[in-house]
Design a protein around this motif. Structure first.
Motif, mmCIF file in Angstrom:
data_model
loop_
_atom_site.group_PDB
_atom_site.id
_atom_site.type_symbol
_atom_site.label_atom_id
_atom_site.label_comp_id
_atom_site.label_asym_id
_atom_site.label_seq_id
_atom_site.Cartn_x
_atom_site.Cartn_y
_atom_site.Cartn_z
ATOM 1 N N LEU A 159 0.936 -2.457 -1.438
ATOM 2 C CA LEU A 159 0.891 -1.217 -0.649
ATOM 3 C C LEU A 159 0.051 -0.154 -1.349
ATOM 4 N N ALA A 160 0.217 -0.055 -2.666
ATOM 5 C CA ALA A 160 -0.548 0.928 -3.435
ATOM 6 C C ALA A 160 -2.043 0.621 -3.370
ATOM 7 N N GLU A 161 -2.394 -0.658 -3.400
ATOM 8 C CA GLU A 161 -3.808 -1.034 -3.334
ATOM 9 C C GLU A 161 -4.418 -0.660 -1.991
ATOM 10 N N VAL A 162 -3.683 -0.930 -0.912
ATOM 11 C CA VAL A 162 -4.194 -0.601 0.422
ATOM 12 C C VAL A 162 -4.307 0.908 0.591
ATOM 13 N N ARG A 163 -3.314 1.633 0.100
ATOM 14 C CA ARG A 163 -3.381 3.093 0.184
ATOM 15 C C ARG A 163 -4.595 3.635 -0.568
ATOM 16 N N SER A 164 -4.885 3.060 -1.712
ATOM 17 C CA SER A 164 -6.042 3.504 -2.500
ATOM 18 C C SER A 164 -7.339 3.260 -1.740
ATOM 19 N N LEU A 165 -7.432 2.095 -1.090
ATOM 20 C CA LEU A 165 -8.644 1.766 -0.336
ATOM 21 C C LEU A 165 -8.867 2.744 0.810
ATOM 22 N N ILE A 166 -7.799 3.280 1.357
ATOM 23 C CA ILE A 166 -7.910 4.213 2.477
ATOM 24 C C ILE A 166 -8.071 5.655 2.010
ATOM 25 N N GLU A 167 -7.194 6.089 1.124
ATOM 26 C CA GLU A 167 -7.116 7.506 0.794
ATOM 27 C C GLU A 167 -8.158 7.997 -0.200
ATOM 28 N N VAL A 168 -8.524 7.176 -1.171
ATOM 29 C CA VAL A 168 -9.470 7.641 -2.190
ATOM 30 C C VAL A 168 -10.820 8.026 -1.584
ATOM 31 N N PRO A 169 -11.481 7.141 -0.810
ATOM 32 C CA PRO A 169 -12.781 7.542 -0.245
ATOM 33 C C PRO A 169 -12.681 8.721 0.716
ATOM 34 N N VAL A 170 -11.598 8.782 1.479
ATOM 35 C CA VAL A 170 -11.424 9.905 2.405
ATOM 36 C C VAL A 170 -11.270 11.204 1.624
ATOM 37 N N MET A 171 -10.466 11.178 0.569
ATOM 38 C CA MET A 171 -10.237 12.379 -0.228
ATOM 39 C C MET A 171 -11.529 12.861 -0.895
ATOM 40 N N LEU A 172 -12.335 11.928 -1.359
ATOM 41 C CA LEU A 172 -13.601 12.301 -2.000
ATOM 42 C C LEU A 172 -14.548 12.942 -0.986
ATOM 43 N N ARG A 173 -14.547 12.401 0.226
ATOM 44 C CA ARG A 173 -15.386 12.998 1.268
ATOM 45 C C ARG A 173 -14.911 14.402 1.600
ATOM 46 N N LEU A 174 -13.613 14.571 1.706
ATOM 47 C CA LEU A 174 -13.066 15.890 2.008
ATOM 48 C C LEU A 174 -13.322 16.870 0.870
ATOM 49 N N ALA A 175 -13.299 16.374 -0.357
ATOM 50 C CA ALA A 175 -13.524 17.251 -1.516
ATOM 51 C C ALA A 175 -14.909 17.893 -1.465
ATOM 52 N N ARG A 176 -15.839 17.214 -0.831
ATOM 53 C CA ARG A 176 -17.227 17.722 -0.763
ATOM 54 C C ARG A 176 -17.487 18.570 0.480
ATOM 55 N N SER A 177 -16.600 18.467 1.474
ATOM 56 C CA SER A 177 -16.911 19.112 2.754
ATOM 57 C C SER A 177 -15.934 20.199 3.216
ATOM 58 N N VAL A 210 -10.169 10.668 -10.184
ATOM 59 C CA VAL A 210 -9.195 10.166 -11.170
ATOM 60 C C VAL A 210 -7.765 10.424 -10.713
ATOM 61 N N LEU A 211 -7.510 11.645 -10.247
ATOM 62 C CA LEU A 211 -6.160 12.013 -9.844
ATOM 63 C C LEU A 211 -5.679 11.240 -8.632
ATOM 64 N N VAL A 212 -6.529 11.112 -7.621
ATOM 65 C CA VAL A 212 -6.122 10.406 -6.414
ATOM 66 C C VAL A 212 -5.898 8.932 -6.692
ATOM 67 N N GLY A 213 -6.801 8.319 -7.455
ATOM 68 C CA GLY A 213 -6.649 6.904 -7.774
ATOM 69 C C GLY A 213 -5.352 6.617 -8.509
ATOM 70 N N GLY A 214 -5.020 7.454 -9.492
ATOM 71 C CA GLY A 214 -3.800 7.250 -10.254
ATOM 72 C C GLY A 214 -2.566 7.599 -9.454
ATOM 73 N N HIS A 215 -2.641 8.672 -8.682
ATOM 74 C CA HIS A 215 -1.477 9.136 -7.931
ATOM 75 C C HIS A 215 -1.065 8.151 -6.849
ATOM 76 N N VAL A 216 -2.010 7.730 -6.029
ATOM 77 C CA VAL A 216 -1.712 6.797 -4.953
ATOM 78 C C VAL A 216 -1.357 5.425 -5.521
ATOM 79 N N GLY A 217 -1.909 5.099 -6.649
ATOM 80 C CA GLY A 217 -1.674 3.781 -7.248
ATOM 81 C C GLY A 217 -0.250 3.549 -7.684
#
Length: 263
Positions: free
Chosen positions: A137-155, A254-261
């Protein structure tokens, strides 16, 4: 949550469920009929050949079912519903002071979510989960949330991130209480608010379902994460929000990857 005595699913339980919507004794039948006609027509005294029935008991049952579903989810996260144990709808209904019907409906929803499984003629068994499922579950969440969060961080504008500060602080307070159910709810609220900024409702629903599943207890009793773990987890929400406001994408990654993981 302990099983109580087997409650009856008969008319007595239904009466308890719909008690809140009974018409006051002083209101005459004609008043009730006239009020319903006026509600449909919108004009006092307007003639109508038929009345549109108002399904009050149905609405109330749905409300009760939703309340029971929330209560069962809380009990599940808190470890009161133990993995591997079978719980009957009448017994749980007795516990909540309702008939077996809304409990059974709520349990069916939990079965669809994968939290419980139906045991014919007995009730519902809480699904036993191990560390491997949690890691998946943690792996799937990372695949979804990390890239989305990075995109939001820039926009996303800085002021929008600042608006989420109360939600992050709420997770800290919930963690400090040591109540896993309270923390689980505030944790999901924060993540949901962040992901809603993506404008993708389907993504939000999928991510929230995965998040909820990751909060279910593992085999062996209530979850192993104690108050200290919850406080550390909540602190990451605040740190993540600070990084998003500062537009520090590297720290966000770093934070999102570790937190969701860690679920």
């Amino acid at each position: 949550m302990k099983q109580g005595a087997q409650g009856s699913a008969g008319t007595g339980g239904v009466e308890r469920d719909v008690a809140a919507v009974r018409v006051p004794a002083q209101m005459r039948a004609a008043d009730v009929s006239r009020a319903r006609v006026e509600a449909v027509s919108g004009v006092r005294g307007e003639h109508t050949h038929s009345e549109v029935p108002i399904p009050r008991p149905v609405v109330q049952r749905a409300s009760v079912r939703g309340q029971i579903l929330d209560a069962l989810r809380t009990a599940l996260v808190a470890g009161e519903l133990r993995p591997g144990e079978v719980y009957s709808a009448p017994a749980l209904g007795e516990r909540f002071g309702v008939s077996a019907t809304p409990v059974r409906e709520a349990m069916q929803q939990l079965a669809l979510e994968g939290a419980v499984e139906v045991v014919p003629n007995r009730g519902f068994r809480v699904v036993e989960r191990g560390a491997r499922e949690l890691a998946e579950l943690a792996e799937v969440r990372s695949l979804i949330e990390v890239p989305v969060m990075l995109r939001l961080a820039r926009s996303v504008p800085v002021e929008r991130w600042a608006e989420l500060r109360p939600l992050a602080e709420a997770t800290v307070r919930a963690a400090s209480s040591g109540c896993r159910a309270e923390y689980a709810e505030s944790d999901r609220a924060f993540h949901r608010a962040v992901l809603l900024l993506s404008g993708n409702e389907q993504l939000v629903q999928i991510a929230e379902d995965l998040h909820r599943r990751s909060q279910w207890p593992l085999v062996g009793g209530p979850a192993s994460r104690g108050r200290g773990d919850l406080i550390a987890d909540a602190a990451e929400h605040v740190a993540l929000l600070d990084a998003l406001i500062a537009r520090d994408v590297d720290v966000v990654r770093v934070l999102v990857g570790g937190h969701v993981g860690v679920g």
